[in-house]
Design a protein around this motif. Structure first.
Motif, PDB file in Angstrom:
ATOM      1  N   GLY A 255       8.034  12.792  -3.194  1.00 23.83           N
ATOM      2  CA  GLY A 255       7.129  11.668  -3.368  1.00 23.83           C
ATOM      3  C   GLY A 255       5.656  11.975  -3.232  1.00 23.83           C
ATOM      4  N   GLY A 256       5.309  13.221  -2.917  1.00 27.31           N
ATOM      5  CA  GLY A 256       3.903  13.560  -2.812  1.00 27.31           C
ATOM      6  C   GLY A 256       3.228  13.588  -4.172  1.00 27.31           C
ATOM      7  N   GLY A 257       1.915  13.779  -4.166  1.00 29.53           N
ATOM      8  CA  GLY A 257       1.184  13.850  -5.421  1.00 29.53           C
ATOM      9  C   GLY A 257      -0.291  13.650  -5.221  1.00 29.53           C
ATOM     10  N   LEU A 258      -0.972  13.479  -6.342  1.00 28.62           N
ATOM     11  CA  LEU A 258      -2.414  13.258  -6.338  1.00 28.62           C
ATOM     12  C   LEU A 258      -2.684  11.775  -6.567  1.00 28.62           C
ATOM     13  CD1 LEU A 258      -5.371  14.266  -6.448  1.00 28.62           C
ATOM     14  CD2 LEU A 258      -5.018  14.628  -8.913  1.00 28.62           C
ATOM     15  N   VAL A 259      -3.514  11.201  -5.727  1.00 31.56           N
ATOM     16  CA  VAL A 259      -3.835   9.780  -5.841  1.00 31.56           C
ATOM     17  C   VAL A 259      -5.311   9.573  -5.522  1.00 31.56           C
ATOM     18  CG1 VAL A 259      -3.192   9.304  -3.451  1.00 31.56           C
ATOM     19  CG2 VAL A 259      -3.089   7.455  -5.127  1.00 31.56           C
TER      20      VAL A 259
ATOM     21  N   GLY B 105       8.227  20.418   3.044  1.00 27.39           N
ATOM     22  CA  GLY B 105       6.934  19.760   2.909  1.00 27.39           C
ATOM     23  C   GLY B 105       6.660  19.283   1.496  1.00 27.39           C
ATOM     24  N   THR B 106       5.814  18.269   1.410  1.00 24.37           N
ATOM     25  CA  THR B 106       5.374  17.749   0.119  1.00 24.37           C
ATOM     26  C   THR B 106       3.865  17.525   0.198  1.00 24.37           C
ATOM     27  OG1 THR B 106       5.739  16.041  -1.562  1.00 24.37           O
ATOM     28  CG2 THR B 106       5.875  15.326   0.731  1.00 24.37           C
ATOM     29  N   GLN B 107       3.167  17.950  -0.850  1.00 22.89           N
ATOM     30  CA  GLN B 107       1.712  17.899  -0.858  1.00 22.89           C
ATOM     31  C   GLN B 107       1.215  16.501  -1.218  1.00 22.89           C
ATOM     32  OE1 GLN B 107      -0.693  20.495  -0.262  1.00 22.89           O
ATOM     33  NE2 GLN B 107      -2.099  18.753  -0.303  1.00 22.89           N
ATOM     34  N   VAL B 108       0.280  16.002  -0.416  1.00 21.97           N
ATOM     35  CA  VAL B 108      -0.413  14.749  -0.710  1.00 21.97           C
ATOM     36  C   VAL B 108      -1.897  15.065  -0.839  1.00 21.97           C
ATOM     37  CG1 VAL B 108      -1.087  12.490   0.191  1.00 21.97           C
ATOM     38  CG2 VAL B 108       1.276  13.286   0.450  1.00 21.97           C
TER      39      VAL B 108
ATOM     40  N   GLY C 292      -7.858   4.768  -1.885  1.00 22.68           N
ATOM     41  CA  GLY C 292      -7.451   3.378  -1.999  1.00 22.68           C
ATOM     42  C   GLY C 292      -6.084   3.193  -2.611  1.00 22.68           C
ATOM     43  N   GLY C 293      -5.520   4.255  -3.157  1.00 28.17           N
ATOM     44  CA  GLY C 293      -4.212   4.176  -3.788  1.00 28.17           C
ATOM     45  C   GLY C 293      -3.069   4.251  -2.788  1.00 28.17           C
ATOM     46  N   SER C 294      -1.855   4.272  -3.334  1.00 29.30           N
ATOM     47  CA  SER C 294      -0.654   4.276  -2.489  1.00 29.30           C
ATOM     48  C   SER C 294       0.318   5.362  -2.938  1.00 29.30           C
ATOM     49  CB  SER C 294       0.058   2.916  -2.570  1.00 29.30           C
ATOM     50  OG  SER C 294      -0.761   1.872  -2.077  1.00 29.30           O
ATOM     51  N   LEU C 295       1.105   5.815  -2.012  1.00 28.79           N
ATOM     52  CA  LEU C 295       2.203   6.741  -2.273  1.00 28.79           C
ATOM     53  C   LEU C 295       3.362   6.381  -1.350  1.00 28.79           C
ATOM     54  CD1 LEU C 295       0.617  10.313  -2.529  1.00 28.79           C
ATOM     55  CD2 LEU C 295       1.718   9.043  -4.379  1.00 28.79           C
ATOM     56  N   ARG C 296       4.571   6.684  -1.801  1.00 27.54           N
ATOM     57  CA  ARG C 296       5.751   6.498  -0.964  1.00 27.54           C
ATOM     58  C   ARG C 296       6.485   7.823  -0.864  1.00 27.54           C
ATOM     59  NH1 ARG C 296      11.462   3.448  -1.867  1.00 27.54           N
ATOM     60  NH2 ARG C 296      11.727   2.550   0.226  1.00 27.54           N
ATOM     61  N   LEU C 297       6.574   8.346   0.349  1.00 30.23           N
ATOM     62  CA  LEU C 297       7.292   9.579   0.590  1.00 30.23           C
ATOM     63  C   LEU C 297       8.728   9.269   1.005  1.00 30.23           C
ATOM     64  CD1 LEU C 297       4.659  11.613   2.645  1.00 30.23           C
ATOM     65  CD2 LEU C 297       4.881  11.382   0.161  1.00 30.23           C
TER      66      LEU C 297
ATOM     67  N   GLN D 247       5.667   4.616   3.525  1.00 30.42           N
ATOM     68  CA  GLN D 247       4.815   3.927   2.573  1.00 30.42           C
ATOM     69  C   GLN D 247       3.378   4.076   3.041  1.00 30.42           C
ATOM     70  OE1 GLN D 247       5.598   2.264  -0.360  1.00 30.42           O
ATOM     71  NE2 GLN D 247       3.369   2.123  -0.598  1.00 30.42           N
ATOM     72  N   MET D 248       2.556   4.674   2.205  1.00 28.62           N
ATOM     73  CA  MET D 248       1.159   4.932   2.555  1.00 28.62           C
ATOM     74  C   MET D 248       0.264   4.134   1.628  1.00 28.62           C
ATOM     75  SD  MET D 248       1.271   9.031   3.349  1.00 28.62           S
ATOM     76  CE  MET D 248       1.560   9.505   1.643  1.00 28.62           C
ATOM     77  N   ASN D 249      -0.496   3.238   2.191  1.00 22.64           N
ATOM     78  CA  ASN D 249      -1.411   2.392   1.431  1.00 22.64           C
ATOM     79  C   ASN D 249      -2.853   2.681   1.824  1.00 22.64           C
ATOM     80  OD1 ASN D 249       0.819   1.023   0.252  1.00 22.64           O
ATOM     81  ND2 ASN D 249       0.938  -0.371   1.994  1.00 22.64           N
TER      82      ASN D 249
END
Length: 116
Positions: free
Chosen positions: A8-12, A109-112, A15-20, A82-84
């Motif tokens: 679920g990591g990635g580039l955002v 690990g997953t890169q954020v 102010g964006g959101s990601l869900r790991l 959930q990361m907001n």
């Protein structure tokens, strides 16, 4: 051999959101008693971001409070973060940990990355 896999990591943008997600498999024992998310940046130690305990009690770092939410599925072997309202300082490699019978298992690990 217990297996812990994050996704679920990635580039955002800020102010964006990601869900790991973190999935624990290949365990013959009960679900982990404690599961947690840790963040690590180059040159720094791994630091706790959030943790969830067997009884669904949760704990957050000061920076995560009010923005992140940790949860587990009913079976207890999958955990989410959930990361907001993400900030550049949230960037790093996020690791999942699962404590089973007193031993802490780690994922790869997953890169954020939070950047405009």
């Amino acid at each position: 051999q217990v297996e812990v896999v994050e996704s679920g990591g990635g580039l955002v943008q800020p102010g964006g959101s990601l869900r790991l997600s973190c999935a624990v498999s290949r365990t013959i024992y009960s679900p982990p008693t404690v599961m947690g998310w840790y963040r690590q940046t180059p040159g720094d130690q791994r630091e706790l971001v959030a943790a969830v305990f067997g009884g669904r009690n949760t704990e957050y770092s000061d920076s995560a409070k009010g923005r992140f939410s940790i949860s587990r599925d009913n079976a207890g072997n999958t955990m989410y973060l959930q990361m907001n309202n993400l900030r550049p300082e949230d960037s790093g490699v996020y690791y999942c940990s699962a404590q089973i019978r007193g031993h802490k298992y780690w994922g790869q690990g997953t890169q954020v990355s939070v950047s405009s």
